[in-house]
Each structure stands twice: as structure tokens, then as C-alpha cells.
Design a protein around this motif. Sequence first.
Motif, mmCIF file in Angstrom:
data_model
loop_
_atom_site.group_PDB
_atom_site.id
_atom_site.type_symbol
_atom_site.label_atom_id
_atom_site.label_comp_id
_atom_site.label_asym_id
_atom_site.label_seq_id
_atom_site.Cartn_x
_atom_site.Cartn_y
_atom_site.Cartn_z
ATOM 1 N N MET A 176 -55.203 33.230 62.358
ATOM 2 C CA MET A 176 -53.768 33.211 62.675
ATOM 3 C C MET A 176 -52.932 33.541 61.429
ATOM 4 S SD MET A 176 -52.340 32.282 65.607
ATOM 5 C CE MET A 176 -51.053 31.036 65.450
ATOM 6 N N PHE A 177 -51.961 34.402 61.598
ATOM 7 C CA PHE A 177 -51.077 34.707 60.480
ATOM 8 C C PHE A 177 -49.815 33.851 60.589
ATOM 9 C CE2 PHE A 177 -53.640 38.465 61.204
ATOM 10 C CZ PHE A 177 -54.160 38.663 59.940
ATOM 11 N N ARG A 178 -49.360 33.442 59.458
ATOM 12 C CA ARG A 178 -48.172 32.590 59.454
ATOM 13 C C ARG A 178 -46.939 33.408 59.865
ATOM 14 N NH1 ARG A 178 -47.181 29.816 54.000
ATOM 15 N NH2 ARG A 178 -49.104 28.800 54.636
ATOM 16 N N ASN A 179 -46.142 32.819 60.727
ATOM 17 C CA ASN A 179 -44.906 33.452 61.171
ATOM 18 C C ASN A 179 -43.801 32.656 60.510
ATOM 19 O OD1 ASN A 179 -43.030 34.861 62.600
ATOM 20 N ND2 ASN A 179 -43.441 33.867 64.564
ATOM 21 N N TYR A 183 -45.807 33.063 51.312
ATOM 22 C CA TYR A 183 -46.882 33.640 52.125
ATOM 23 C C TYR A 183 -48.223 33.555 51.411
ATOM 24 C CZ TYR A 183 -47.718 36.198 56.477
ATOM 25 O OH TYR A 183 -48.072 36.549 57.749
#
Length: 359
Positions: free
Chosen positions: A1-4, A254
Amino acid sequence: MFRNFKQVTMVVFGRGCFNQLEDILSQRRSAPDSGVVFLVDDVFKAGDLYQRLPLHDADQLIWVNVDDEPKTTYVDQLAATVKAQSAQYPQQLPDGVVGIGGGATMDLAKAVALMLTNPGSSTDYQGWDLIKNPAVYHAAVPTLSGTGAEVSRTTVLTGPEKKLGINSDFTVFDQVVLDPEMIAGAPREQRFYTGMDCYIHCIESLTGTYLNSFSQSYGEKALELCREVFLSQGPDQDDKLMMASYFGGMSIAYSQVGVCHAMSYGLSFVLGLHHGIGNCIAFDYLEEFYGPGVREFRRMLDRQEIVLPRNLMADLSEEQIEKMVDVALVLEPLWENALGSDWRREMPRERIRELYLRM
Ligand SMILES: NC(=O)c1ccc[n+]([C@@H]2O[C@H](COP(=O)([O-])OP(=O)(O)OC[C@H]3O[C@@H](n4cnc5c(N)ncnc54)[C@H](O)[C@@H]3O)[C@@H](O)[C@H]2O)c1
Ligand SMILES: [Fe+2]
């Protein structure tokens, strides 16, 4: 999962843009008998800042003291004061909270804005994504640059048990006012220590295992600006430092910080050292992790004629040293970023202890 991840909504940059604060806040003011809360570093009680604050009749001006880094008890007390004074407002809440000061004051503004709409004590929310309700509108005017607190999704608080941020999307400022003139008067040493926070963010981000092109792009630019500010002379140094802080903050948003920050948290918790100087003290002993960065940092120290305090562990008890190790070890993502998923094997308590004993 990529951080939003959530970013600051509005940013104004430029010399003298502080004067636009009245305009900016006017868009938030809901009624003549409602008000905005100004949390201002009490170092500015002297000087002309007071005359420049765009205060309206129903506003609240609270001078905050940051001799100690923000504690959860202080946040709770400030939030209670603001709530009591806001009872007279039509919505029982202020139209906004504005923090004017360095990282500590900005963190207080974030935390108070959150605690006006979330029940209980700020200690309940130290951690990741524990906040349930959006904060009231909150804005910052940095008067020191380096922490990246102006862009981050955390407010770093010292509680009874731990020094840990309230990390949440609701923590992020709605507005930041980046006026390089506001940092011009900072004392030389403080400016250096806070500036080095940014330099160390860059080194830890750029050498970390969490690095990606997003973080790298911001980190490299911030590092270049730090070098221009601390290793050379030239125009617009305050402008550059302000943007370095912003970009350094974006870089770690990020990715993550690393060994130095983990160690520095322990120093702050037990010795009460402020973040910037704590980072500098720790970083000087981390050549085995960040060789080129540490050597360049020492050139910056020389050039800026800064002498770091030494021999800090001399009078500490065994218990205090162990507490520092505990505090450092809580920060698992920092170690993982620095050393990879197998960090526990590489970083047993004993090694952290030995590093502290050198400081
Ligand atoms: N939220 C985040 O993402 C984040 C990141 C890093 C650090 N922090 C926090 O930021 C704090 C450190 O912030 P900082 O290094 O900016 O310093 P600070 O806010 O702790 O202030 C340091 C000192 O400088 C004084 N000061 C501030 N601005 C001044 C000015 N223009 N002229 C003269 N004196 C001035 C203050 O009164 C204080 O005595 C710590 O509490 C740390 O935990 C937060
Ligand atoms: Fe930092």
C-alpha cells in the motif's frame, strides 16, 4: 500500500507576506462576536510583533512558553483555557488557531486545534491515526526554520510515558505563512541547531531504506539549500533556509527519519534537550551510520563556529540511561528506515546504550 498523504492546503511565501495574515484570516472569520486564537511564542513579547498581529476584539492572544518542549499537560491546559474563553462565541469554538513561533509553538497550535474537537487528553492520541474528529482551522507562521513542523502531519509531544507525536491527517496545517523576514532575528546558535534538524532530515531520508523518488526529489533540493546556507555565503539565506525546511519536511513526509532522530528523542526525554541541539549532539557520534553526512556536518559546525556540549552522560543514573534506550527503541519505523527490516539484530539495546555513553 502506498501512503496517500495530506498536505498543507494553502501556502504563501515571500518577504513581508506576514502582512497578509489579516486578509487570509478574514476569509475564516464567521461572525463579529467570534474570534481567532493566536498562540505566540512569548519571546516576541519584546519587540514590535504585538503591534503587527491582526487582532480583532473577540480574538484570544495567548503567549506560549517553549522553554520546555511541548508537554501533553501544557496542551491540555491551553486547550481548556481556549475552550472556556470560546464559550462566548456563537459556535463555542474559535474560527481558527494561529501558531507564531518555532517548531514548538507550531506544534502547540496543531495540538490545541486538535484538542478543541477531540475529547479527553492529548496523551490519548500520541501515536498514529488515533484522532477521530477534524481539528478547527489552524495556521502557522514559522519564526525558525528547519523542523519541517510547518508541513508535517505530526505534533511532537512529551507525555508522562513517552515523547511521541500525534500523527494524523487532521494534524496538518490548513495554511502556512512563510515570511523569511520572520526568521531574520533568530539567535545564531538556535538558527544553526534548528537548521541542522533540516540537514539531518535530508541525510536520514536520502540514506534510508524507505526512500523513493518523491522523497529524493525534495530531499536533494533541501540538502542543496542547506549547503548554500551553512557552507557558503550569498544572498537570500533566510529565504533559502525557509524553503530547505519546507522541502526537508516534504522529503520525510513520504519516507522517514533515522538513527539520529531516534537517539535524539531519548536525549530530549531524559535531559530535556531541545530537538535541534539534541539532534546535533547525537549526529556527531553517528559516523558509522552516516559517514559523509557527519563529516560535512562537522564542516558546517566549524564554519558557523558552533561548539557542541559534550560529556552529557557523566551525571546520569543507570535508570536514566536505560530510559533513553527505551524511548529510542519505541521509534520502530525510524530504525527500520535506517537499517532495514532486520534492524533489531543490528541494533540491540547494548549498542544503543554504548552510543549514548559516548555523548
Ligand atoms: N511537528 C514536527 O514535525 C516537528 C519536527 C521536528 C521538531 N519538532 C518540534 O519542534 C521543536 C523545536 O523547534 P525549533 O527548533 O523550531 O525551536 P523552538 O520552537 O523550540 O524554539 C527554540 C527557542 O527559540 C526561540 N525562538 C523562536 N523563534 C525565534 C526568533 N525568531 N527569534 C528569537 N528567538 C526565537 C524560542 O522562544 C525558543 O526559546 C521541538 O519541540 C520538536 O519536538 C516538530
Ligand atoms: Fe527533526
